[in-house]
Write a protein that holds these residues in place. Structure first.
Motif, mmCIF file in Angstrom:
data_model
loop_
_atom_site.group_PDB
_atom_site.id
_atom_site.type_symbol
_atom_site.label_atom_id
_atom_site.label_comp_id
_atom_site.label_asym_id
_atom_site.label_seq_id
_atom_site.Cartn_x
_atom_site.Cartn_y
_atom_site.Cartn_z
ATOM 1 N N TYR A 51 0.792 -1.231 0.000
ATOM 2 C CA TYR A 51 0.000 0.000 0.000
ATOM 3 C C TYR A 51 0.828 1.287 0.000
ATOM 4 N N LYS A 54 -5.613 -0.198 8.677
ATOM 5 C CA LYS A 54 -5.461 -1.545 8.119
ATOM 6 C C LYS A 54 -5.219 -2.576 9.221
ATOM 7 N N ARG A 88 -7.874 -5.521 8.892
ATOM 8 C CA ARG A 88 -9.027 -5.211 8.053
ATOM 9 C C ARG A 88 -9.192 -6.304 7.005
ATOM 10 N N ASP A 133 -10.191 -6.601 3.903
ATOM 11 C CA ASP A 133 -9.659 -6.467 2.539
ATOM 12 C C ASP A 133 -8.148 -6.629 2.515
ATOM 13 N N VAL A 165 -7.548 -10.372 2.633
ATOM 14 C CA VAL A 165 -7.807 -10.952 1.313
ATOM 15 C C VAL A 165 -6.642 -10.681 0.373
ATOM 16 N N ASP A 166 -6.137 -9.435 0.374
ATOM 17 C CA ASP A 166 -4.995 -9.102 -0.477
ATOM 18 C C ASP A 166 -3.793 -9.977 -0.157
#
Length: 291
Positions: A19, A228, A271, A273, A276-277
């Motif tokens: 990120y 995050k 988090r 997402d 999942v990433d």
């Protein structure tokens, strides 16, 4: 490839890789700042914090990654402890950190609207822009306290005065009452002038008030703070009445977080997402290895 059992350092590495732009480190908010250095060492004049004896994972990460630019907000009610925190962060390179000393973040009225049955104990609210009394170990207690927990006596303090005493200290004379200003996590971040738009890590260690700090931070509208990764101390929550730790787990789940592996003191929530990433990347790595 089970990323859910990654260590905190693994997650920090992944957040930076996935990120952040090249050269950027993590952005963080640390509420209840403490480098985790033993009292027996930090009380010595001229003490220099070291990654060998201090446990704060965010500071240790900054020290281990001097080429990355770390940006963060540090909140600590107790001025003496903040001096040690500032000394530690002064050793880290490529950082921009705003320090808020003498500040607490427990907005009871807002939290009461969210969770009316899990209101903080009477007399422990910290409404925004008000001043309240905070309980912390006295200087004499930091120097004289003996026992298995003596080296960590500098790390406690709370709006729950009796909880502070029960946690380590044995008598009321070991506790100092100090005035602190009240604010919210959102207002503190905005007041930092660091232009933190996307918080990577929120770390909360507030001796039993973790539920209320996180409830206010995650549910305040408009929703600006959705880090995050969240790290919070659950050790004191386990000892309080009202199933606050279970309530906090439910709150985090409803806000879209996955409770990862926890140790005897801290819990870590990622988090969904981001999880999942990480799993997608893990799958790609496995496919590449098979090929």
């Amino acid at each position: 490839c089970w990323t859910i059992i990654w260590t905190t350092d693994h997650w920090l590495d992944w957040i930076v890789e996935r990120y952040r732009s090249p050269g950027e480190g993590i952005s963080f908010v640390l509420v209840g700042a403490n480098l985790g250095c033993p009292s027996t060492a930090s009380m010595v004049q001229g003490y220099i914090p070291s990654v060998d004896d201090c446990e704060d994972p965010l500071w240790r990460y900054a020290m281990k990654n001097p080429l990355l630019k770390q940006v963060g907000v540090v909140v600590e009610p107790v001025a003496n402890e903040m001096n040690i925190v500032k000394k530690g962060w002064s050793l880290a390179q490529n950082k921009r950190v705003s320090f808020f000393s003498g500040v607490a973040s427990i907005d009871c009225e807002h939290v009461a609207l969210i969770r009316p049955l899990q209101r903080p104990p009477s007399g422990t609210c910290c409404p925004a822009n008000k001043t309240v009394t905070f309980q912390a170990p006295s200087v004499s207690a930091r120097i004289e306290r003996n026992g298995s927990h003596a080296q960590y006596v500098n790390q406690i303090g709370s709006l729950l005065g009796d909880q502070t005493i029960k946690h380590i200290l044995k008598k009321e004379s070991d506790v100092d009452s100090i005035p602190v200003k009240c604010s919210t996590v959102h207002d503190i971040v905005e007041g930092s002038h660091l232009d933190i738009e996307d918080v990577d890590v929120l770390y909360v260690d507030v001796e039993g008030f973790e539920f209320w700090v996180l409830a206010d931070a995650l549910k305040r509208r408009p929703l600006k703070l959705r880090p995050k990764m969240i790290i919070y101390e659950h050790k004191v929550l386990f000892g309080l009445k009202g199933d606050l730790d279970k309530g906090l787990q439910a709150l985090l789940a409803s806000a879209g977080y996955f409770l990862g592996v926890q140790d005897s003191t801290n819990s870590r929530a990622i988090r969904l997402d981001v999880v999942v990433d990480s799993l997608v990347k893990c799958g790609k790595v496995q496919e590449k290895n098979k090929g």
